[in-house]
Design a protein around this motif. Structure first.
Motif, PDB file in Angstrom:
ATOM      1  N   TRP A  99       0.800  -1.085   0.013  1.00 41.94           N
ATOM      2  CA  TRP A  99      -0.162  -0.096  -0.114  1.00 41.94           C
ATOM      3  C   TRP A  99       0.796   1.432   0.053  1.00 41.94           C
ATOM      4  CZ3 TRP A  99      -5.153   0.057  -0.484  1.00 41.94           C
ATOM      5  CH2 TRP A  99      -5.724  -0.922  -0.530  1.00 41.94           C
ATOM      6  N   VAL A 100       0.695   1.746  -0.922  1.00 45.38           N
ATOM      7  CA  VAL A 100       1.849   3.315  -1.183  1.00 45.38           C
ATOM      8  C   VAL A 100       1.030   4.367  -1.308  1.00 45.38           C
ATOM      9  CG1 VAL A 100       3.364   4.333  -2.795  1.00 45.38           C
ATOM     10  CG2 VAL A 100       3.270   1.813  -2.615  1.00 45.38           C
ATOM     11  N   THR A 101       1.474   5.563  -0.322  1.00 42.50           N
ATOM     12  CA  THR A 101       0.548   6.728  -0.241  1.00 42.50           C
ATOM     13  C   THR A 101       1.641   7.671  -1.009  1.00 42.50           C
ATOM     14  OG1 THR A 101      -0.401   6.203   2.083  1.00 42.50           O
ATOM     15  CG2 THR A 101      -0.247   8.456   1.106  1.00 42.50           C
ATOM     16  N   LEU A 102       0.920   8.317  -2.008  1.00 38.76           N
ATOM     17  CA  LEU A 102       1.684   9.040  -2.778  1.00 38.76           C
ATOM     18  C   LEU A 102       1.022  10.540  -2.913  1.00 38.76           C
ATOM     19  CD1 LEU A 102       1.553   7.298  -6.378  1.00 38.76           C
ATOM     20  CD2 LEU A 102       3.378   7.568  -4.652  1.00 38.76           C
ATOM     21  N   GLU A 103       2.104  11.564  -2.696  1.00 39.89           N
ATOM     22  CA  GLU A 103       1.545  12.895  -2.651  1.00 39.89           C
ATOM     23  C   GLU A 103       2.229  13.848  -3.987  1.00 39.89           C
ATOM     24  OE1 GLU A 103       2.723  16.782   0.145  1.00 39.89           O
ATOM     25  OE2 GLU A 103       3.216  14.794   0.897  1.00 39.89           O
ATOM     26  N   ASP A 104       1.190  14.499  -4.575  1.00 43.48           N
ATOM     27  CA  ASP A 104       1.575  15.295  -5.830  1.00 43.48           C
ATOM     28  C   ASP A 104       2.217  16.470  -5.375  1.00 43.48           C
ATOM     29  OD1 ASP A 104      -0.632  16.688  -5.143  1.00 43.48           O
ATOM     30  OD2 ASP A 104      -1.951  15.793  -6.681  1.00 43.48           O
ATOM     31  N   ASP A 105       2.623  17.252  -6.334  1.00 40.59           N
ATOM     32  CA  ASP A 105       2.942  18.557  -5.993  1.00 40.59           C
ATOM     33  C   ASP A 105       2.196  19.629  -5.368  1.00 40.59           C
ATOM     34  OD1 ASP A 105       5.379  17.892  -7.181  1.00 40.59           O
ATOM     35  OD2 ASP A 105       4.666  18.635  -9.449  1.00 40.59           O
ATOM     36  N   ASP A 106       0.805  19.482  -5.452  1.00 40.54           N
ATOM     37  CA  ASP A 106      -0.107  20.162  -4.963  1.00 40.54           C
ATOM     38  C   ASP A 106      -0.348  19.787  -3.603  1.00 40.54           C
ATOM     39  OD1 ASP A 106      -0.512  21.676  -7.195  1.00 40.54           O
ATOM     40  OD2 ASP A 106      -2.076  20.290  -7.906  1.00 40.54           O
ATOM     41  N   GLY A 107       0.237  18.859  -3.060  1.00 35.09           N
ATOM     42  CA  GLY A 107      -0.135  18.014  -1.486  1.00 35.09           C
ATOM     43  C   GLY A 107      -1.108  17.447  -1.366  1.00 35.09           C
ATOM     44  N   VAL A 108      -1.738  16.868  -2.441  1.00 34.98           N
ATOM     45  CA  VAL A 108      -2.831  15.819  -2.470  1.00 34.98           C
ATOM     46  C   VAL A 108      -2.160  14.542  -2.270  1.00 34.98           C
ATOM     47  CG1 VAL A 108      -5.094  14.937  -3.706  1.00 34.98           C
ATOM     48  CG2 VAL A 108      -4.269  17.441  -3.816  1.00 34.98           C
TER      49      VAL A 108
END
Length: 168
Positions: A99-108
């Motif tokens: 299970w991987v939690t990804l964060e994009d450049d907008d912080g989402v």
């Protein structure tokens, strides 16, 4: 236009234990429950005479072909799959089942589980290990950057968490 289609690219032959149980349950349901019901409908419809204008017979035979095709596919696929039912020794890296939690450049933040191609479901956050996003994440660690290119853009993510849940 002809009916020929190029063959699909070969998909990975890995599946979680839960995914294997789901495919086995589907196979059992089709073979033991649905197929006998449809066979009975076709049998009764065949007794009614002219089969060329008998909707129950025509659609029943069509459904039987669909069921038989799916049963053949599931039987062959289950024989060729490798069931992954153990957690990896190195849980600091993104591997199958993580299970991987990804964060994009907008912080989402978004959380995904990497699963086999037979069990992906984006609504449940399960993505196929053959998908471009999963391919970009494999073997990465927390705080690594993941870049996914598509036809029209490029998206950057950062891995903020990796978690392995015990297989049931």
């Amino acid at each position: 236009m002809g009916r020929w289609r190029p063959p699909r690219p070969k998909s990975s032959a890995y599946i979680t234990a839960a995914g294997a149980r789901a495919l086995t349950a589907e196979l059992r349901e089709l073979w033991k429950v649905e197929r006998p019901k449809v066979t009975e409908v076709v049998h009764e419809a065949a007794k009614n005479g002219d089969r060329s204008e008998n909707g129950d017979y025509i659609y029943g035979k069509k459904r039987l072909r669909e069921i038989d095709s799916r049963v053949r596919f599931l039987t062959k696929r289950l024989e060729s799959l490798t069931i992954v039912d153990r957690l990896p020794s190195d849980q600091s890296r993104v591997l199958f089942g993580a299970w991987v939690t990804l964060e994009d450049d907008d912080g989402v933040e978004r959380c995904y589980q990497i699963v086999g191609p037979d069990e992906f479901n984006i609504n449940e956050g399960k993505i196929s290990m053959d998908s471009p996003l999963a391919q970009a994440m494999l073997k990465k660690q927390v705080d690594d950057e993941v870049m996914v290119r598509s036809a029209d853009n490029e998206k950057n993510y950062y891995i903020s968490a990796i978690e392995y849940k015990p297989y049931d």
